[in-house]
Motif scaffolding. Structure first.
Motif, short mmCIF file in Angstrom:
data_model
loop_
_atom_site.label_atom_id
_atom_site.label_comp_id
_atom_site.label_asym_id
_atom_site.label_seq_id
_atom_site.Cartn_x
_atom_site.Cartn_y
_atom_site.Cartn_z
N PHE A 116 0.92 -1.06 -0.05
CA PHE A 116 -0.02 -0.06 -0.12
C PHE A 116 1.01 1.18 0.11
O PHE A 116 0.57 2.10 -0.67
CB PHE A 116 -0.99 -0.10 0.99
CG PHE A 116 -2.10 -1.18 1.24
CD1 PHE A 116 -2.64 -1.43 -0.04
CD2 PHE A 116 -2.22 -1.90 2.45
CE1 PHE A 116 -3.31 -2.38 0.04
CE2 PHE A 116 -3.17 -3.01 2.45
CZ PHE A 116 -3.47 -3.33 1.40
N HIS A 117 1.95 1.28 0.72
CA HIS A 117 2.76 2.36 0.78
C HIS A 117 3.48 2.78 -0.47
O HIS A 117 3.61 3.77 -0.96
CB HIS A 117 3.59 2.43 2.02
CG HIS A 117 4.24 3.65 2.44
ND1 HIS A 117 5.08 4.56 1.97
CD2 HIS A 117 3.58 4.22 3.76
CE1 HIS A 117 5.11 5.42 2.62
NE2 HIS A 117 4.48 5.36 3.83
N ASN A 118 4.10 1.79 -1.23
CA ASN A 118 4.76 1.99 -2.34
C ASN A 118 3.76 2.40 -3.41
O ASN A 118 4.26 3.19 -4.30
CB ASN A 118 5.52 0.60 -2.79
CG ASN A 118 6.59 0.29 -1.78
OD1 ASN A 118 7.18 1.35 -0.79
ND2 ASN A 118 7.06 -0.78 -1.63
N LEU A 119 2.43 1.98 -3.39
CA LEU A 119 1.69 2.43 -4.55
C LEU A 119 1.27 3.86 -4.16
O LEU A 119 0.57 4.40 -5.13
CB LEU A 119 0.56 1.29 -4.45
CG LEU A 119 0.70 0.10 -5.29
CD1 LEU A 119 -0.42 -0.98 -4.82
CD2 LEU A 119 1.32 -0.09 -6.66
N LYS A 120 1.42 4.45 -3.12
CA LYS A 120 1.06 5.88 -2.86
C LYS A 120 -0.43 6.21 -2.92
O LYS A 120 -0.87 7.10 -3.85
CB LYS A 120 1.87 6.55 -3.68
CG LYS A 120 3.34 6.65 -3.24
CD LYS A 120 3.98 7.87 -3.53
CE LYS A 120 5.62 7.96 -3.30
NZ LYS A 120 5.91 7.53 -1.83
N LEU A 121 -1.43 5.18 -2.56
CA LEU A 121 -2.67 5.28 -2.46
C LEU A 121 -3.30 6.25 -1.68
O LEU A 121 -2.58 6.66 -0.50
CB LEU A 121 -3.43 3.71 -2.13
CG LEU A 121 -2.76 2.65 -3.02
CD1 LEU A 121 -3.29 1.42 -2.44
CD2 LEU A 121 -3.16 2.61 -4.43
N THR A 122 -4.58 6.87 -1.81
CA THR A 122 -5.28 7.44 -0.94
C THR A 122 -6.56 6.83 -0.16
O THR A 122 -6.59 6.56 0.94
CB THR A 122 -5.92 8.59 -1.56
OG1 THR A 122 -4.96 9.55 -1.96
CG2 THR A 122 -6.71 9.55 -0.62
N SER A 123 -7.04 5.69 -0.93
CA SER A 123 -8.00 4.96 -0.55
C SER A 123 -7.78 3.50 -0.64
O SER A 123 -7.03 3.14 -1.98
CB SER A 123 -9.50 5.00 -1.19
OG SER A 123 -10.28 4.05 -1.10
N THR A 124 -7.62 2.65 0.20
CA THR A 124 -7.05 1.17 -0.04
C THR A 124 -8.00 0.57 -0.92
O THR A 124 -7.41 -0.41 -1.47
CB THR A 124 -7.28 0.34 1.45
OG1 THR A 124 -8.43 0.80 1.88
CG2 THR A 124 -6.26 0.88 2.21
N LEU A 143 -18.91 -1.91 1.52
CA LEU A 143 -18.71 -3.02 2.91
C LEU A 143 -18.27 -1.97 3.90
O LEU A 143 -18.62 -1.98 5.17
CB LEU A 143 -17.98 -4.21 2.47
CG LEU A 143 -18.45 -5.24 1.90
CD1 LEU A 143 -17.34 -6.43 2.22
CD2 LEU A 143 -19.79 -5.81 2.85
N PHE A 144 -17.21 -1.16 3.68
CA PHE A 144 -16.55 -0.50 4.66
C PHE A 144 -17.64 0.72 5.07
O PHE A 144 -17.54 0.90 6.30
CB PHE A 144 -15.30 0.22 3.76
CG PHE A 144 -14.58 1.46 4.70
CD1 PHE A 144 -14.03 1.28 5.64
CD2 PHE A 144 -14.97 2.73 4.24
CE1 PHE A 144 -13.38 2.44 6.65
CE2 PHE A 144 -14.57 3.76 4.94
CZ PHE A 144 -13.71 3.67 6.04
N ALA A 267 -4.24 -3.78 9.13
CA ALA A 267 -3.50 -3.79 8.04
C ALA A 267 -4.24 -3.45 6.65
O ALA A 267 -3.55 -3.00 5.83
CB ALA A 267 -2.88 -5.13 7.93
N VAL A 268 -5.46 -3.71 6.69
CA VAL A 268 -6.16 -3.34 5.28
C VAL A 268 -7.49 -2.30 5.59
O VAL A 268 -8.20 -1.99 4.81
CB VAL A 268 -6.72 -4.48 4.95
CG1 VAL A 268 -5.55 -5.51 4.51
CG2 VAL A 268 -7.84 -5.36 5.60
N SER A 269 -7.61 -1.74 6.80
CA SER A 269 -8.55 -0.98 6.99
C SER A 269 -8.37 0.57 6.70
O SER A 269 -7.18 0.95 6.89
CB SER A 269 -8.95 -1.03 8.53
OG SER A 269 -9.87 0.24 8.93
N ASN A 431 -15.56 -8.00 8.17
CA ASN A 431 -14.17 -7.97 8.39
C ASN A 431 -13.61 -9.18 7.70
O ASN A 431 -12.52 -9.12 7.09
CB ASN A 431 -13.74 -8.20 9.94
CG ASN A 431 -13.96 -7.06 10.67
OD1 ASN A 431 -14.14 -5.66 10.04
ND2 ASN A 431 -14.05 -7.14 12.03
N GLY A 432 -13.90 -10.33 7.74
CA GLY A 432 -13.45 -11.57 7.27
C GLY A 432 -13.32 -11.48 5.66
O GLY A 432 -12.28 -11.68 5.14
N PRO A 433 -14.44 -11.24 5.12
CA PRO A 433 -14.43 -11.34 3.77
C PRO A 433 -13.35 -10.04 3.17
O PRO A 433 -12.66 -10.26 2.15
CB PRO A 433 -15.82 -10.75 3.28
CG PRO A 433 -16.51 -11.45 4.36
CD PRO A 433 -15.99 -11.03 5.65
#
Length: 595
Positions: A116-124, A143-144, A267-269, A431-433
């Motif tokens: 995520f950091h190397n892709l320089k995203l704003t939204s995951t 879902l989020f 890690a993914v939120s 969360n799981g999916p």
């Protein structure tokens, strides 16, 4: 207190005076001033950088403020009040989740954060479109959004209950005032205001917990008394080594289930990743991760000890049985008023600390919502690029609108009563999916968009069924809790005895509600809530891989290596080099034959 009844004692404990209100108001004013500074007084971002400045602090934030912001965002008022209650009612078994927290740090550092950091995203969820397709981005974003809007009203409502316990002021009077202040500084100041208010709020949280612990321990006779009474009642115990997935807390559910749950939430939120992405380098993001883990473990230890302290204080007069505390999450506020009530300003500091936890979670949620709505709902469906002014209006409007919805939903949450538990349980449904989908993305190159959408949907449906069945089982008494012993022999006031607890219990990490099954036969929905995220993720991954191979898997050699974890990248690069060498050898052989 001889001759007094429980209502008289309640009134005598409501000593929230002028100095306490001053401390509480000062906390709110400091948040407003931080918002005003970053929104109006600080030098404006350069043209074209306004969006990055608002959502990720122009990726130039510092490690310590971001680390404190991560702690404040993760530790909501539910955790601050719920963890001591958990320890008081069920003992320290839950605290073995520290093993899961530390393991999560290593897994996140090596597998998720670099991508995520190397892709320089704003939204995951931008990642899901790049790795899979637009359907997956929309699926993840929806879902989020639903999970966040189910969680935020509860985050606000629980500390409002604490405020009601210590002041007697109506929940619906304080909630809108606090929410409007939070909406204001989040709206005008963006991520920078959110992070710096979180710094103030984290310091308040630690200060409030330390005050209670030090004064409370002295009042009961010292640390040895707290430990002795906790041991005598079975609240301090070693890890439960039995492998039984239906046991509420054991070493396996806390460490294995705990690491998977924390991976999803950290890690993914979007709420958390947005903070890591505001740092300039991957190395600084890793330092912030470990600072966050250390701070969170310290705060969890303080909450755990305060739970033991509540028992040491009320070991012979349980306030839940006597109804001195109306709700289980009012145990800590009760201890505060009993311990600090005679010291002007200190109860105010505690309430400021609890509300700080709620404000930081609310501001984080709203700021993340503005990023997701802009990046995942507006930009992909806009016919032309949005102007800087349009972007600014959208980001701030999202904060204001969703903030207002949260205020209204607090009214709903109170009226629904036991459905408060249900909504917390349903928060774990997604969360799981979601973790499964992101794990597919970073670790399994063969998985494609069709597999991911089918796996995610089936995982979601299974988890909805599990959570609903578990709630029904709790309501009908099929599932019940093993509570630690309490006593009322030493009470010095009159009361009408009641059950110490309803059959429901708020889980301390906002995951769900669970119980130990009374019936011996196994049912899927009898498993501990700590396994929910693991179950949802595994179902999603297994179904997605199967479907991907049925419809035709991706060809790893044709994939962009930057979309995968570093060790997968190395494997793909080696495969490409090997394929290139084979091609060169084959080409060379053909040339020799021709010559």
């Amino acid at each position: 207190m001889a001759g007094l009844n429980v209502d008289d004692v309640k009134v005598s404990l409501q000593k929230f005076g002028l100095y306490d209100y001053v401390v509480f108001v000062l906390m709110l004013l400091s948040c407003v001033m931080i918002g005003v500074y970053f929104g109006f007084l600080k030098k404006k971002a350069k043209k074209g950088e306004a969006e990055a400045d608002y959502l990720v602090g122009n990726r130039q934030m510092k490690i310590i403020p971001v680390s404190l912001s991560l702690i404040a965002s993760f530790i909501s008022g539910i955790s601050l009040l719920g963890t001591p209650t958990e320890i008081y009612l069920y003992g320290v078994q839950y605290m073995y989740i520290v093993g899961g927290v530390i393991s999560m740090g290593f897994i996140m550092m090596y597998f998720y954060l670099p991508v995520f950091h190397n892709l320089k995203l704003t939204s995951t969820y931008q990642y899901l479109q790049t790795r899979f397709d637009r359907r997956m981005r929309l699926f993840g974003s929806i879902l989020f959004t639903l999970a966040t809007m189910a969680w935020l009203p509860i985050v606000i409502y629980v500390p409002a209950l604490a405020f009601n316990q210590v002041t007697g002021i109506n929940v619906h009077l304080i909630t809108p005032i606090v929410c409007v202040i939070c909406i204001f500084y989040t709206c005008v100041g963006g991520l920078k205001a959110v992070v710096w208010t979180d710094v103030v709020q984290t310091i308040l949280m630690f200060g409030a917990m330390l005050l209670i612990i030090i004064k409370g321990t002295l009042d009961v006779g010292g640390l040895s008394v707290v430990i002795e009474r906790a041991k005598a009642s079975g609240r301090i115990e070693g890890p439960d080594l039995r492998f039984d997935m239906t046991t509420r807390h054991n070493i396996y559910s806390c460490v294995i289930g705990g690491v998977v749950y924390w991976l999803k939430t950290n890690a993914v939120s979007q709420n958390m990743i947005q903070r890591y992405l505001s740092l300039p380098t991957l190395a600084s993001a890793k330092k912030a991760l470990w600072t966050f883990i250390f701070g969170t473990l310290v705060l969890l230890a303080l909450c755990c000890y305060s739970g033991l302290l509540i028992y040491a204080k009320y070991y012979d007069c349980d306030p839940l049985t006597t109804k001195l505390a109306k709700a289980k999450d009012q145990l800590l506020p009760l201890l505060v008023m009993d311990t600090l009530g005679d010291f002007p300003g200190l109860p105010g500091l505690f309430v400021a600390g609890v509300f700080s936890a709620a404000l930081s979670s609310l501001s984080t949620g709203l700021n993340s919502m503005s990023a997701v709505v802009l990046e995942d709902f507006f930009k992909p469906f806009s016919n032309r690029p949005l102007s800087e002014k349009q972007t600014s209006i959208i980001m701030r409007a999202v904060v204001a609108i969703f903030g207002a919805i949260c205020v209204v939903l607090v009214l709903v949450v109170e009226k629904l009563g036991s459905v408060l538990q249900l909504s917390m349980s349903l928060g774990s449904v997604s969360n799981g999916p979601l973790l499964g989908i992101f794990t597919l993305g970073v670790l399994i190159p063969w998985a494609n968009g069709t597999g991911a959408i089918v796996g995610g949907t089936i995982g979601l449906l299974v988890m909805i069924w599990v959570c609903l069945k578990a709630q029904l089982a709790i309501a009908t008494g099929e599932l019940a809790f093993d509570l630690k012993p309490v006593d009322t022999q030493g009470c010095s006031y009159h009361f009408i005895a009641s059950e110490p607890m309803s059959m429901l219990a708020i889980n301390t990490t906002s995951l769900s509600i669970d119980a130990t099954p009374v019936e011996p036969e196994f049912a899927l929905y009898h498993i501990s809530y700590l396994w929910y995220t693991t179950m949802g993720a595994l179902i999603t991954i297994i179904i997605a891989v199967i479907v991907s191979f049925i419809v035709g898997p991706n060809k790893p050699d044709e994939m962009n290596p930057n979309l995968f974890s570093p060790f997968i990248q190395r494997i793909l690069v080696r495969r490409r080099i090997a394929a290139h060498n084979q091609l060169e050898m084959a080409t060379g052989g053909i040339k020799e034959i021709i010559q």
